[in-house]
Design a protein around this motif. Structure first.
Motif, PDB file in Angstrom:
ATOM      1  N   VAL A  25       0.813  -1.096  -0.059  1.00  0.00           N
ATOM      2  CA  VAL A  25      -0.050   0.027  -0.013  1.00  0.00           C
ATOM      3  C   VAL A  25       0.980   1.261  -0.070  1.00  0.00           C
ATOM      4  O   VAL A  25       2.074   0.982   0.352  1.00  0.00           O
ATOM      5  N   ILE A  26       0.247   2.281  -0.168  1.00  0.00           N
ATOM      6  CA  ILE A  26       1.104   3.729  -0.176  1.00  0.00           C
ATOM      7  C   ILE A  26       0.611   4.387   0.830  1.00  0.00           C
ATOM      8  O   ILE A  26      -0.747   5.017   0.503  1.00  0.00           O
ATOM      9  N   SER A  27       1.380   4.839   1.886  1.00  0.00           N
ATOM     10  CA  SER A  27       0.854   5.653   2.994  1.00  0.00           C
ATOM     11  C   SER A  27       1.228   7.018   2.706  1.00  0.00           C
ATOM     12  O   SER A  27       2.637   7.086   2.526  1.00  0.00           O
ATOM     13  N   VAL A  28       0.512   8.048   3.044  1.00  0.00           N
ATOM     14  CA  VAL A  28       0.889   9.341   2.699  1.00  0.00           C
ATOM     15  C   VAL A  28       0.961  10.128   4.029  1.00  0.00           C
ATOM     16  O   VAL A  28      -0.069  10.080   4.786  1.00  0.00           O
ATOM     17  N   TYR A  29       1.985  10.691   4.391  1.00  0.00           N
ATOM     18  CA  TYR A  29       2.231  11.441   5.874  1.00  0.00           C
ATOM     19  C   TYR A  29       2.354  12.693   5.705  1.00  0.00           C
ATOM     20  O   TYR A  29       3.155  13.399   4.884  1.00  0.00           O
ATOM     21  N   SER A  30       1.903  13.643   6.783  1.00  0.00           N
ATOM     22  CA  SER A  30       1.998  14.929   6.996  1.00  0.00           C
ATOM     23  C   SER A  30       3.647  14.845   7.872  1.00  0.00           C
ATOM     24  O   SER A  30       3.785  13.814   8.403  1.00  0.00           O
ATOM     25  N   GLY A  31       4.371  15.811   7.968  1.00  0.00           N
ATOM     26  CA  GLY A  31       5.494  15.983   8.854  1.00  0.00           C
ATOM     27  C   GLY A  31       6.849  15.995   8.403  1.00  0.00           C
ATOM     28  O   GLY A  31       6.936  16.048   7.005  1.00  0.00           O
ATOM     29  N   THR A  32       7.819  15.634   8.752  1.00  0.00           N
ATOM     30  CA  THR A  32       9.281  15.578   8.630  1.00  0.00           C
ATOM     31  C   THR A  32       9.417  14.228   7.895  1.00  0.00           C
ATOM     32  O   THR A  32       9.239  13.199   8.493  1.00  0.00           O
ATOM     33  N   PRO A  33      10.026  14.200   6.644  1.00  0.00           N
ATOM     34  CA  PRO A  33      10.275  12.893   5.822  1.00  0.00           C
ATOM     35  C   PRO A  33      11.499  12.230   6.677  1.00  0.00           C
ATOM     36  O   PRO A  33      12.399  12.982   7.029  1.00  0.00           O
ATOM     37  N   PRO A  34      11.505  10.988   6.844  1.00  0.00           N
ATOM     38  CA  PRO A  34      12.592  10.297   7.495  1.00  0.00           C
ATOM     39  C   PRO A  34      13.917  10.480   6.312  1.00  0.00           C
ATOM     40  O   PRO A  34      13.943  10.347   5.294  1.00  0.00           O
ATOM     41  N   ALA A  35      15.059  10.372   7.013  1.00  0.00           N
ATOM     42  CA  ALA A  35      16.264  10.623   6.217  1.00  0.00           C
ATOM     43  C   ALA A  35      16.370   9.280   5.287  1.00  0.00           C
ATOM     44  O   ALA A  35      16.830   9.727   4.196  1.00  0.00           O
ATOM     45  N   ALA A  40      12.827   5.176  10.959  1.00  0.00           N
ATOM     46  CA  ALA A  40      11.638   4.941  11.573  1.00  0.00           C
ATOM     47  C   ALA A  40      10.796   6.479  11.514  1.00  0.00           C
ATOM     48  O   ALA A  40      11.570   7.399  11.011  1.00  0.00           O
ATOM     49  N   LEU A  41       9.500   6.239  11.111  1.00  0.00           N
ATOM     50  CA  LEU A  41       8.670   7.576  11.138  1.00  0.00           C
ATOM     51  C   LEU A  41       8.946   8.514  12.088  1.00  0.00           C
ATOM     52  O   LEU A  41       8.887   8.073  13.462  1.00  0.00           O
ATOM     53  N   PRO A  42       9.246   9.591  11.990  1.00  0.00           N
ATOM     54  CA  PRO A  42       9.315  10.703  13.123  1.00  0.00           C
ATOM     55  C   PRO A  42       7.934  10.830  13.855  1.00  0.00           C
ATOM     56  O   PRO A  42       7.154  10.571  13.429  1.00  0.00           O
ATOM     57  N   GLY A  43       8.444  11.408  14.967  1.00  0.00           N
ATOM     58  CA  GLY A  43       7.257  11.912  16.112  1.00  0.00           C
ATOM     59  C   GLY A  43       6.236  12.907  15.274  1.00  0.00           C
ATOM     60  O   GLY A  43       5.179  12.595  15.974  1.00  0.00           O
ATOM     61  N   ASP A  44       6.616  13.597  14.409  1.00  0.00           N
ATOM     62  CA  ASP A  44       5.612  14.659  13.794  1.00  0.00           C
ATOM     63  C   ASP A  44       4.954  13.901  12.814  1.00  0.00           C
ATOM     64  O   ASP A  44       4.297  14.750  12.231  1.00  0.00           O
ATOM     65  N   ALA A  45       5.274  12.746  12.347  1.00  0.00           N
ATOM     66  CA  ALA A  45       4.533  12.154  11.059  1.00  0.00           C
ATOM     67  C   ALA A  45       3.026  11.854  11.631  1.00  0.00           C
ATOM     68  O   ALA A  45       2.779  11.133  12.457  1.00  0.00           O
ATOM     69  N   ALA A  46       2.238  12.082  10.728  1.00  0.00           N
ATOM     70  CA  ALA A  46       0.745  11.761  10.741  1.00  0.00           C
ATOM     71  C   ALA A  46       0.312  11.205   9.367  1.00  0.00           C
ATOM     72  O   ALA A  46       0.455  11.682   8.485  1.00  0.00           O
ATOM     73  N   THR A  88      -1.284  18.572   5.581  1.00  0.00           N
ATOM     74  CA  THR A  88      -0.283  18.912   4.334  1.00  0.00           C
ATOM     75  C   THR A  88       0.360  17.626   4.143  1.00  0.00           C
ATOM     76  O   THR A  88       1.333  17.178   4.917  1.00  0.00           O
ATOM     77  N   PRO A  89       0.275  16.981   2.799  1.00  0.00           N
ATOM     78  CA  PRO A  89       1.239  15.671   2.661  1.00  0.00           C
ATOM     79  C   PRO A  89       2.512  16.186   2.421  1.00  0.00           C
ATOM     80  O   PRO A  89       2.824  17.027   1.707  1.00  0.00           O
ATOM     81  N   ALA A  90       3.603  15.427   2.874  1.00  0.00           N
ATOM     82  CA  ALA A  90       5.015  15.789   2.673  1.00  0.00           C
ATOM     83  C   ALA A  90       5.742  14.659   2.298  1.00  0.00           C
ATOM     84  O   ALA A  90       6.537  14.906   1.478  1.00  0.00           O
ATOM     85  N   PHE A  91       5.289  13.299   2.625  1.00  0.00           N
ATOM     86  CA  PHE A  91       6.051  12.155   1.970  1.00  0.00           C
ATOM     87  C   PHE A  91       5.037  10.808   2.042  1.00  0.00           C
ATOM     88  O   PHE A  91       4.029  11.009   2.765  1.00  0.00           O
TER      89      PHE A  91
END
Length: 146
Positions: A25-35, A40-46, A88-91
């Motif tokens: 599946v393709i999950s879309v998150y807001s927040g800071t993209p992982p390096a 791991a997904l960062p704490g601000d990823a939603a 807002t989608p980021a990654f």
């Protein structure tokens, strides 16, 4: 786009990118993209939305054949999802449904940025509202030559 150690190792020793990402599946998150796609997904990823077949949760497929180092989404499938959280989608991450987002060097993942332009996934708008639905009409994964 960033490929995880897991998918790179899979392609070297076990099979194709297509086979390694089958059922993803393709999950879309807001927040800071992982390096990296291993991180791991960062704490601000939603989580904002998960694309699946017809938005019903089934894993997506890629076309039977690749051309010029690229493979596209299956034209027989509708990749769709419902926005579960406004933002807002980021990654994005293309991953198997059971991937919990923790750090891993064994899970098969593809990660990229999301935006209006100069991003791995181009979207028509970046103000996403819970309850709305989105379709992903075009998706291409590629491996550069050289």
């Amino acid at each position: 786009m960033k490929r995880s150690t897991g998918i790179r190792n899979y392609m070297l020793a076990s099979g194709s990118f297509k086979a390694g990402m089958a059922g993803s599946v393709i999950s879309v998150y807001s927040g800071t993209p992982p390096a990296t796609a291993d991180a791991a997904l960062p704490g601000d990823a939603a989580l904002l939305l998960t694309y699946s077949i017809n938005g019903a949760g089934g894993g997506v497929s890629l076309e039977a054949n690749a051309a010029d180092g690229s493979i596209q989404k299956s034209s027989a499938e509708v990749w769709q999802g419902a926005i579960v959280l406004s933002g807002t989608p980021a990654f994005f991450r293309m991953q198997l449904p059971g991937d919990d987002g923790t750090s891993s060097i064994t899970l098969n993942r593809l990660q990229g940025t999301v935006g209006l332009q100069d991003a791995d996934m181009i979207v028509s708008g970046t103000t996403w509202t819970a309850g709305d639905s989105r379709k992903l009409n075009y998706f291409v994964a590629s491996i550069a030559a050289g």
